[in-house]
Enzyme design. Structure first.
Site, PDB file in Angstrom:
ATOM      1  N   SER A  72      -7.530  -7.611   1.952  1.00 26.66           N
ATOM      2  CA  SER A  72      -7.055  -8.594   1.099  1.00 26.66           C
ATOM      3  C   SER A  72      -6.747  -9.923   2.021  1.00 26.66           C
ATOM      4  O   SER A  72      -6.510 -10.046   3.184  1.00 26.66           O
ATOM      5  CB  SER A  72      -5.376  -8.188   0.670  1.00 26.66           C
ATOM      6  OG  SER A  72      -4.902  -9.336   0.186  1.00 26.66           O
ATOM      7  N   TYR A 107       2.643  -5.279   2.364  1.00 25.55           N
ATOM      8  CA  TYR A 107       1.161  -4.944   1.838  1.00 25.55           C
ATOM      9  C   TYR A 107       0.309  -5.796   2.840  1.00 25.55           C
ATOM     10  O   TYR A 107      -0.927  -5.298   3.232  1.00 25.55           O
ATOM     11  CB  TYR A 107       1.204  -5.714   0.442  1.00 25.55           C
ATOM     12  CG  TYR A 107      -0.166  -5.969   0.073  1.00 25.55           C
ATOM     13  CD1 TYR A 107      -0.868  -4.648  -0.720  1.00 25.55           C
ATOM     14  CD2 TYR A 107      -1.011  -7.036   0.018  1.00 25.55           C
ATOM     15  CE1 TYR A 107      -2.159  -5.036  -1.286  1.00 25.55           C
ATOM     16  CE2 TYR A 107      -2.122  -7.359  -0.674  1.00 25.55           C
ATOM     17  CZ  TYR A 107      -2.720  -6.157  -1.298  1.00 25.55           C
ATOM     18  OH  TYR A 107      -3.914  -6.245  -1.730  1.00 25.55           O
TER      19      TYR A 107
HETATM   20  N1  LIG Z   1      -6.559  -8.425  -7.688  1.00 25.52           N
HETATM   21  C1  LIG Z   1      -6.690  -9.128  -6.399  1.00 25.52           C
HETATM   22  O1  LIG Z   1      -6.380 -10.338  -6.736  1.00 25.52           O
HETATM   23  C2  LIG Z   1      -6.815  -8.342  -5.089  1.00 25.52           C
HETATM   24  C3  LIG Z   1      -6.530  -9.336  -4.225  1.00 25.52           C
HETATM   25  C4  LIG Z   1      -6.894  -8.774  -2.787  1.00 25.52           C
HETATM   26  C5  LIG Z   1      -7.092  -7.568  -2.623  1.00 25.52           C
HETATM   27  N2  LIG Z   1      -7.084  -6.648  -3.680  1.00 25.52           N
HETATM   28  C6  LIG Z   1      -7.268  -5.193  -3.435  1.00 25.52           C
HETATM   29  O2  LIG Z   1      -8.300  -4.790  -4.326  1.00 25.52           O
HETATM   30  C7  LIG Z   1      -8.032  -3.503  -4.589  1.00 25.52           C
HETATM   31  C8  LIG Z   1      -8.095  -3.080  -6.045  1.00 25.52           C
HETATM   32  O3  LIG Z   1      -6.849  -3.600  -6.428  1.00 25.52           O
HETATM   33  P1  LIG Z   1      -6.969  -4.184  -8.179  1.00 25.52           P
HETATM   34  O4  LIG Z   1      -6.335  -5.390  -7.975  1.00 25.52           O
HETATM   35  O5  LIG Z   1      -8.148  -4.047  -8.663  1.00 25.52           O
HETATM   36  O6  LIG Z   1      -5.784  -3.136  -8.730  1.00 25.52           O
HETATM   37  P2  LIG Z   1      -5.445  -1.773  -9.269  1.00 25.52           P
HETATM   38  O7  LIG Z   1      -4.016  -1.569  -9.366  1.00 25.52           O
HETATM   39  O8  LIG Z   1      -6.542  -1.551 -10.411  1.00 25.52           O
HETATM   40  O9  LIG Z   1      -6.369  -0.837  -7.945  1.00 25.52           O
HETATM   41  C9  LIG Z   1      -5.674   0.024  -7.294  1.00 25.52           C
HETATM   42  C10 LIG Z   1      -5.621   1.297  -7.647  1.00 25.52           C
HETATM   43  O10 LIG Z   1      -5.183   2.228  -6.635  1.00 25.52           O
HETATM   44  C11 LIG Z   1      -4.498   3.449  -7.171  1.00 25.52           C
HETATM   45  N3  LIG Z   1      -3.456   3.925  -6.342  1.00 25.52           N
HETATM   46  C12 LIG Z   1      -2.302   3.657  -5.651  1.00 25.52           C
HETATM   47  N4  LIG Z   1      -2.084   4.504  -5.112  1.00 25.52           N
HETATM   48  C13 LIG Z   1      -2.837   5.559  -4.902  1.00 25.52           C
HETATM   49  C14 LIG Z   1      -3.105   6.748  -4.095  1.00 25.52           C
HETATM   50  N5  LIG Z   1      -1.783   7.265  -3.410  1.00 25.52           N
HETATM   51  N6  LIG Z   1      -3.982   7.643  -4.049  1.00 25.52           N
HETATM   52  C15 LIG Z   1      -4.977   7.001  -4.871  1.00 25.52           C
HETATM   53  N7  LIG Z   1      -4.930   5.845  -5.623  1.00 25.52           N
HETATM   54  C16 LIG Z   1      -3.954   5.097  -5.550  1.00 25.52           C
HETATM   55  C17 LIG Z   1      -3.757   3.094  -8.375  1.00 25.52           C
HETATM   56  O11 LIG Z   1      -3.410   3.770  -9.277  1.00 25.52           O
HETATM   57  C18 LIG Z   1      -4.864   2.038  -8.977  1.00 25.52           C
HETATM   58  O12 LIG Z   1      -5.672   2.439  -9.728  1.00 25.52           O
HETATM   59  C19 LIG Z   1      -6.617  -3.005  -3.793  1.00 25.52           C
HETATM   60  O13 LIG Z   1      -7.096  -2.597  -2.461  1.00 25.52           O
HETATM   61  C20 LIG Z   1      -6.179  -4.153  -3.533  1.00 25.52           C
HETATM   62  O14 LIG Z   1      -5.234  -4.207  -2.571  1.00 25.52           O
HETATM   63  C21 LIG Z   1      -6.785  -7.095  -4.880  1.00 25.52           C
END
Ligand SMILES: NC(=O)c1ccc[n+]([C@@H]2O[C@H](COP(=O)([O-])OP(=O)(O)OC[C@H]3O[C@@H](n4cnc5c(N)ncnc54)[C@H](O)[C@@H]3O)[C@@H](O)[C@H]2O)c1
Length: 266
Positions: free
Chosen positions: A140, A153
């Site tokens: 991230s 985080y």
């Molecule tokens: N959306 C953003 O702006 C952003 C920015 C930086 C990083 N990210 C990273 O991108 C990735 C995807 O995030 P997103 O924004 O699409 O959100 P998201 O909530 O759709 O993705 C996270 C997923 O992880 C799953 N999860 C949580 N705990 C878990 C566990 N113990 N075992 C298995 N699965 C588990 C959740 O159910 C969820 O489906 C993450 O790693 C997030 O940190 C997102």
């Protein structure tokens, strides 16, 4: 043959990445703790004709991760790619260090850092068996500098960036590449729900391209890193952030001064 963790939410980064990889011809196992959403998302991809399967998995549990790897190899015969995308994401109480809730810190690290280590611990031996592979860890942009929220985080994401370099170093000789993708602000369903108009405006102003990214814009980079097109790329942390991390902190104010006709003078 690929695994994408955290792929349950339709239209978010994991499911979009799974679809892009499947479109490029990979068989994909989607894994997540959120069973109902996972099953529905996988079914929607299967209905489009893609070769996909789902496996309910808590990535913080070593037994569950072992079962996911065994399921994948049994179902598709091999493992070539892991996209470690699952994470404990928006936690409103993840604020200042002096107020840190230890349980929140530990749970965040258990999923975001230990989860990725476990996926690599049990996935790498399968990749060695088939002569190599590609691991992509989703970090991230929050790990690139200090801020007033997302302390646990961001720290967990910093840990996986270091782990990425260690895995690249230790398993490069086995033709296993390991890279991280660090997304900037990406308009996923959780951000749509949880971000106040003020925060939206701050993020947008600090993204030099002037807008939030789309989940597919992360998926495209992950799919590239997964493929042989990236065959000489390993150990890298790739910021996919519309330029959020490349400008000096003063540039936003300077751009606003210039837009209002005040040319900055040295
Ligand atoms: N959306 C953003 O702006 C952003 C920015 C930086 C990083 N990210 C990273 O991108 C990735 C995807 O995030 P997103 O924004 O699409 O959100 P998201 O909530 O759709 O993705 C996270 C997923 O992880 C799953 N999860 C949580 N705990 C878990 C566990 N113990 N075992 C298995 N699965 C588990 C959740 O159910 C969820 O489906 C993450 O790693 C997030 O940190 C997102």
């Amino acid at each position: 043959m690929a695994i994408v963790t955290g792929a349950a939410n339709p239209g978010n980064i994991g499911s979009e990445t799974a679809e892009i990889m499947a479109r490029e011809g990979a068989s994909v196992v989607l894994a997540d703790v959120a069973e109902d959403e996972l099953v529905a998302t996988t079914r929607a991809l299967a209905d489009k004709g893609y070769n996909v399967a789902s496996c309910v998995t808590d990535v913080s549990s070593e037994d569950a991760v072992k079962a996911l790897i065994a399921f994948t190899v049994e179902k598709f015969g091999r493992l070539d790619v892991i996209d470690n995308n699952a994470a404990r994401t928006a936690v409103g109480a993840d604020l200042l260090v002096a107020d840190m809730d230890i349980d929140l810190w530990d749970k965040t690290f258990a999923i975001n850092a230990r989860g990725i280590m476990l996926m690599c611990k049990h996935g790498i031996p399968e990749m060695i068996k088939v002569g190599g592979g590609s691991i992509i860890n989703i970090s991230s942009g929050t790990a690139t500098g200090g801020n007033f929220f997302t302390t646990a985080y961001a720290s967990s994401k910093g840990a996986i960036e270091v782990l990425t370099r260690y895995i690249a170093t230790q398993y490069g000789p086995y033709k296993i590449r390991c890279n991280a993708v660090a997304p900037g602000p990406i308009m996923t369903s959780s951000l749509k729900r949880g971000l106040s108009p003020e925060l939206r405006d701050i993020f947008r102003r600090h993204t030099v391209l002037g807008e939030f990214g789309k989940p597919s814009e992360i998926g495209e980079v992950v799919a590239f890193l997964a493929s042989d097109r990236a065959s000489f790329v390993t150990g890298q942390i790739i910021q996919v952030d519309g330029g959020s991390s490349v400008h000096l902190s003063t540039s936003v104010e300077l751009a606003e001064m210039m837009a209002s006709g005040n040319m900055p003078t040295a």
